[in-house]
Scaffold this active site. Structure first.
Site, PDB file in Angstrom:
ATOM      1  N   ASP A 197       0.857  -1.152  -0.029  1.00 46.12           N
ATOM      2  CA  ASP A 197      -0.026   0.006   0.119  1.00 46.12           C
ATOM      3  C   ASP A 197       0.804   1.283   0.051  1.00 46.12           C
ATOM      4  O   ASP A 197       1.694   1.253   0.884  1.00 46.12           O
ATOM      5  CB  ASP A 197      -0.787  -0.114   1.181  1.00 46.12           C
ATOM      6  CG  ASP A 197      -1.801   1.241   1.274  1.00 46.12           C
ATOM      7  OD1 ASP A 197      -2.760   1.213   0.400  1.00 46.12           O
ATOM      8  OD2 ASP A 197      -1.650   1.903   2.148  1.00 46.12           O
ATOM      9  N   GLU A 238      13.286 -14.669   0.886  1.00 49.58           N
ATOM     10  CA  GLU A 238      13.558 -15.894   1.924  1.00 49.58           C
ATOM     11  C   GLU A 238      12.393 -17.089   1.589  1.00 49.58           C
ATOM     12  O   GLU A 238      12.809 -18.089   2.007  1.00 49.58           O
ATOM     13  CB  GLU A 238      13.452 -15.444   3.172  1.00 49.58           C
ATOM     14  CG  GLU A 238      14.676 -14.367   3.669  1.00 49.58           C
ATOM     15  CD  GLU A 238      14.112 -13.871   5.143  1.00 49.58           C
ATOM     16  OE1 GLU A 238      13.013 -14.201   5.979  1.00 49.58           O
ATOM     17  OE2 GLU A 238      14.594 -12.696   5.372  1.00 49.58           O
TER      18      GLU A 238
HETATM   19  C1  GLC Z   1      -4.130   3.355  -0.502  1.00 47.22           C
HETATM   20  C2  GLC Z   1      -5.545   2.676  -0.600  1.00 47.22           C
HETATM   21  C3  GLC Z   1      -6.512   3.763   0.031  1.00 47.22           C
HETATM   22  C4  GLC Z   1      -5.887   3.974   1.371  1.00 47.22           C
HETATM   23  C5  GLC Z   1      -4.817   4.677   1.312  1.00 47.22           C
HETATM   24  C6  GLC Z   1      -4.072   4.957   2.869  1.00 47.22           C
HETATM   25  O1  GLC Z   1      -4.163   4.414  -1.540  1.00 47.22           O
HETATM   26  O2  GLC Z   1      -5.667   2.105  -1.736  1.00 47.22           O
HETATM   27  O3  GLC Z   1      -7.766   2.884   0.061  1.00 47.22           O
HETATM   28  O4  GLC Z   1      -6.995   4.937   1.797  1.00 47.22           O
HETATM   29  O5  GLC Z   1      -3.635   3.838   0.733  1.00 47.22           O
HETATM   30  O6  GLC Z   1      -3.856   3.740   3.267  1.00 47.22           O
END
Ligand code: GLC
Length: 492
Positions: A197, A238
């Protein structure tokens, strides 16, 4: 050949996929009950948006414990069952790893916030100031300064997203080591890959300089990103045969490719150029050609047009283009990511003002998955946490499965064709001239794909047999119908 190049990766938003325990919110057992649906779309893997314990300020992207399952979604035992059942069906599991920030309720942040002298103080980014320490702004949530003042200890903390999502300090090696251990925790449980993310955010200017007057952004994509990615990759390596795909939300393809091409960083990076394009042949062609030109032959594209943050195609461009886009995604060189409900051609749901829960307007794309008709649309026996799309009575899985003209039938045919046609997976790719509004490309020597971006018919010289069309009324017409995409086998 790496498993993640063959089919598609299907994104599941666990809150909205299937509710097994009647609380109106989807859960892990609900997912396990629908593995067949995913398999029929030709998926190599499912990618699960976060299911970890969370106060849900950002519906799970604010994690308060990286190594457990939120009771709303089930238990770790449910997760283990899901892994087993997916693997038995030949489907891998990719989970979301949220390294840039925790929840403000995470015990790490509670400790960090408790005292300036706390050993975890430096796990987050704290600064003095009469006002916000620099000019960085936050995304999502209430857009404003990326800093919140914390009264008890008299300092500001950094948050690239909501104030409930304080940024971890990746310049601190203890943070890096702790987050590596989170990866090991899930890999040890049999997870096959991670979606990273907001990964471009874990490297920032350590001097926290202002953007103003600077040639580049200081709050993301800093040089240190590449060393950090190599560190993550070493941990993933790993284990055997695992994959990492980055949410590299940058608009400059050159910079995205830097995350991929050295072979020791990401396996895949979501192409954010693609997702923001207008429905225009030239625009898509440029993006595709640019990737092919920039990327070393080892770099493999990851195309997507929908996810849990972006408007649905059927609402952005209309139902015809949404079907044509499906053909495009399955026929391009690369791994397509399909977001739950895209295979039904779902539009954005209309959310009445009193049901709105996401401050950023993302509820319409997070409406519950319609499995059948009826009040709970086969998603739940209770009141669903968000209302389903208005046309759920006709747009649902059961109705579409029995209708050869449906979007779902088109996706299933695409999956079958891709499986049966190695050139669609492994074949080289080059775009070819096909006249105004038409994007066409050749895979291997034998397959041609063409998409008409115009709402009127366009000529196409047919030198072969059309094996699939996005238009159920194609018949034996010459050329391409409005918004039609076809896959053809070329005459030898
Ligand atoms: C990414 C996710 C989104 C979230 C953001 C903060 O962009 O796709 O849904 O709000 O990260 O974690």
């Amino acid at each position: 050949m790496s498993w993640w190049r063959n089919g598609v990766i299907y994104q599941i938003y666990p809150r909205s996929f299937a509710d097994s325990d009647g609380d109106g919110v989807g859960d892990l057992r609900g997912i396990a009950a629908h593995i067949d649906h995913v398999a029929a779309l030709g998926a190599d893997a499912i990618w699960l948006s976060p299911f970890f314990p969370s106060p849900m300020a950002d519906f799970g992207y604010d994690v308060s414990d990286y190594c457990d399952v939120d009771p709303l979604f089930g238990t770790l035992a449910d997760f283990d069952d899901l892994v087993r059942e997916c693997h038995a069906a030949g489907i891998r599991i990719v989970i979301d790893w949220v390294p840039n920030h925790t929840s403000d309720r995470h015990p790490w942040f509670a400790a960090s916030r408790s005292d300036r002298g706390d050993p975890k103080r430096d796990w987050y980014v704290w600064r003095d100031g009469d006002g916000p320490p620099n000019d960085w702004t936050s995304q999502f949530g209430a857009v404003g300064p990326a800093w919140t003042f914390d009264e008890p200890t008299g300092q500001w903390y950094l948050h690239s997203f909501m104030a409930e999502q304080p940024d971890l300090n990746w310049d601190n090696p203890e943070v890096e080591a702790a987050m590596h251990d989170v990866i090991r925790f899930w890999m040890d449980r049999g997870v096959d890959g991670l979606r990273l993310d907001a990964i471009h955010k874990i490297a920032k200017d350590p001097l926290l300089r202002d953007h103003a007057g600077a040639a580049r952004r200081h709050d993301e994509d800093w040089e240190t990103i590449h060393e950090r990615l190599r560190g993550i990759r070493r941990v993933v390596d790993e284990y055997e045969d695992r994959m990492i795909v980055g949410e590299v939300a940058l608009q400059d393809l050159h910079r995205i490719v830097l995350y991929l091409e050295s072979g020791d960083q990401l396996h895949l990076a979501h192409n954010f150029v693609f997702v923001d394009l207008p429905w225009d042949a030239e625009a898509f062609r440029t993006s595709i050609d640019d990737f092919e030109a920039l990327a070393d032959r080892t770099a493999w594209p990851a195309w997507f047009l929908e996810n849990h943050d972006k408007p649905r195609l059927a609402s952005r461009f209309g139902p015809g283009p949404a079907r044509a886009a499906a053909v495009m995604l399955y026929a391009l060189r690369g791994t397509p990511f399909i977001y739950q409900g895209q295979e039904l051609g779902l539009p954005d749901a209309e959310i009445p003002p009193d049901r709105v829960v996401d401050v950023d307007g993302r509820d319409p794309v997070r409406a519950p998955m319609p499995w059948s008709g009826g009040p709970g649309v086969g998603f739940t026996d209770a009141e669903p946490w968000l209302p389903p799309v208005a046309d759920a009575a006709t747009l649902n899985v059961r109705a579409q499965a029995g209708d050869p003209r449906s979007a779902l039938s088109l996706f299933r045919r695409l999956a079958d064709l891709r499986r049966a046609t190695p050139a669609l997976v492994h074949g080289d790719q080059r775009t070819v001239e096909a006249g105004p509004d038409v994007l066409a490309w050749i895979r291997g020597e034998e397959i041609l794909a063409a998409v008409n971006f115009a709402a009127e018919p366009r000529p196409l010289e047919l030198r072969g047999e059309v094996v699939l069309s996005s238009d159920p009324d194609r018949g034996d017409r010459d050329g391409l119908g409005p918004d039609e995409a076809v896959i053809m086998r070329l005459d030898a």
